[in-house]
Motif scaffolding. Structure first.
Motif, short mmCIF file in Angstrom:
data_model
loop_
_atom_site.label_atom_id
_atom_site.label_comp_id
_atom_site.label_asym_id
_atom_site.label_seq_id
_atom_site.Cartn_x
_atom_site.Cartn_y
_atom_site.Cartn_z
N GLU A 225 46.43 38.78 37.02
CA GLU A 225 45.47 39.76 36.94
C GLU A 225 44.73 39.31 38.13
OE1 GLU A 225 43.32 39.89 33.17
OE2 GLU A 225 45.01 40.15 32.09
N ARG A 226 44.25 38.05 38.36
CA ARG A 226 43.33 37.65 39.40
C ARG A 226 44.24 37.73 40.72
NH1 ARG A 226 42.17 36.18 34.71
NH2 ARG A 226 40.04 35.95 34.28
N GLU B 141 46.35 39.90 41.49
CA GLU B 141 46.32 41.25 41.99
C GLU B 141 45.25 41.68 42.71
OE1 GLU B 141 48.80 43.64 41.53
OE2 GLU B 141 50.02 42.07 40.85
N SER B 142 44.05 41.17 42.17
CA SER B 142 42.78 41.81 42.96
C SER B 142 42.42 40.71 43.96
CB SER B 142 41.77 41.91 42.00
OG SER B 142 41.34 40.57 41.06
N SER B 143 43.48 39.74 44.27
CA SER B 143 42.73 38.66 45.20
C SER B 143 42.48 39.08 46.60
CB SER B 143 43.95 37.72 45.47
OG SER B 143 43.73 36.42 46.40
N ARG B 144 41.20 38.55 47.24
CA ARG B 144 41.12 38.64 48.61
C ARG B 144 42.05 38.57 49.45
NH1 ARG B 144 35.14 35.71 49.27
NH2 ARG B 144 34.07 36.50 47.54
N LYS C 82 43.98 41.37 50.50
CA LYS C 82 43.31 42.44 51.33
C LYS C 82 43.04 41.99 52.86
CE LYS C 82 40.22 43.72 47.41
NZ LYS C 82 38.96 43.66 46.80
#
Length: 375
Positions: A364-365, A367-370, A373
């Motif tokens: 889950e973490r 998936e949204s990791s910097r 990006k």
């Protein structure tokens, strides 16, 4: 085998450091024959710095299949350690893995299972196990001098890291790039020593991890954990990268006294009789066992990375017993995973941890990791 032909995967700071002392001949019996790095800069460094005749590869699997190596040192980013080790095991190659063993215990358990099917020598780069301070502590515990363990306490806050340190690499301090923060990057040696010196793992953990508390990062940089052991003993582990000046103090209390390691000194407050015996026989209102403060002499030097490499090489060539068996790498990682999981679910975590739950929480973490990006 007269000497072990060594291959190194990963030419970052650690890989280069190992290569430098290998080339100096600091590990008798080990001969560097091949290196691998997927970055051109790493391979160029090898061309400029390793001996003529050392093969240089972009693909680590090509190096594994080259027939030019007997053992491989893995010094790559954390996530790749188990995958590369498993590939080496399948080819009958000896393996040394830089810390940590991996990012999550599920993948490290798969690595250990693959190793169990071989007869190669597998070691972890737990170089602090060669430190005479911690070896003496382990001796005091194993010999019974300290009695039954009652309490453990490690404050390890001298890991100060500035924001510029974290900004130096896009992968740093991200869930996808590094897999964790202070627990996974700075503390693997202490987490290993915490359980190795007393030969006990906790039965459960309650931790409070703070993410980006002191720095603009997404992973943990401040941790306080409380643990309980099967025999009723308790322990505390405190760590951060945002404190200056920091502290490095390990305290182990037992039925027969207390040991403190701080400032590279080991002090043993030795009870003349055990606390249990004193309590059973004492009839006064106030009192405590007679205690002697002993400044324990530490004999020998910390052979550090070289010592672990020599030990691994001697295990391969001469059957020497390993100081840091590779399959033990899961223990320290289990502790860090348990601390993170306890924070994520806001509850106690029993050991061994629920590896599937930890993996799901980590994904889950990721998936949204910097890191995603930035790349």
């Amino acid at each position: 085998m007269e000497f072990m032909r060594l291959g190194v995967i990963g030419l970052g700071n650690m890989g280069k450091g190992h290569i430098r002392y290998i080339l100096k001949g600091d590990v008798p019996g080990a001969k560097l024959t091949a290196v691998s790095d997927n970055a051109e800069a790493g391979r160029q460094w090898a061309k400029d710095n390793v001996d003529e005749g050392v093969s240089i590869y972009a693909d680590p699997y090509e190096m594994m299949d080259s027939g030019k190596v007997d053992g491989i040192l893995i010094a790559t980013p954390h996530y790749s350690h188990p995958e590369l080790a498993i590939a080496c095991f399948k080819r009958g190659l000896h393996v040394m893995v830089e810390k940590p063993a991996g990012v999550f215990t599920k993948q490290v358990r798969e690595m250990n299972d693959a190793y169990a099917k071989t007869d190669v020598k597998f070691s972890m780069m737990y170089n602090q196990r060669t430190n005479p301070l911690y070896r003496k502590l382990k001796d005091l515990v194993d010999s019974g001098e300290l009695g039954e363990i009652r309490r453990t306490n490690w404050i390890i806050t001298n890991w100060y890291r500035s924001q510029s340190y974290y900004d130096s690499g896009k992968w740093r301090a991200t869930w996808e790039g590094e897999g964790g923060g202070v627990l996974l990057n700075q503390d693997p040696h202490q987490l290993d020593l915490w359980q190795w010196t007393i030969s006990m793992m906790p039965k459960r953990v309650r931790a409070f991890c703070y993410f980006g508390k002191h720095r603009d990062i997404e992973v943990e940089d401040d941790v306080t954990a409380f643990v309980e052991y099967e025999n009723g003993a308790t322990g505390v582990f405190v760590t951060t990268t945002g404190e200056s000046p920091g502290t490095n103090r390990l305290e182990i209390s037992g039925d027969r006294g207390k040991v403190v390691i701080e400032d590279n000194k080991l002090t043993f407050w030795r009870l003349r009789e055990s606390e249990r015996e004193f309590n059973a026989n004492f009839k006064g209102g106030f009192g405590q066992p007679e205690c002697w403060k002993c400044d324990v002499p530490i004999v020998g030097e910390n052979s550090n990375h070289r010592g672990i490499m020599r030990n691994w090489t001697n295990a391969i060539l001469h059957g020497e017993e390993l100081i840091a068996p590779g399959e033990e790498g899961i223990k320290g990682l289990m502790l860090s995973n348990a601390m993170l999981l306890s924070t994520w679910i806001d509850n106690w975590v029993d050991l061994p941890i629920d590896e599937e739950l930890y993996y799901a929480q980590l994904q889950e973490r990721i998936e949204s990791s910097r890191y995603r990006k930035r790349t």
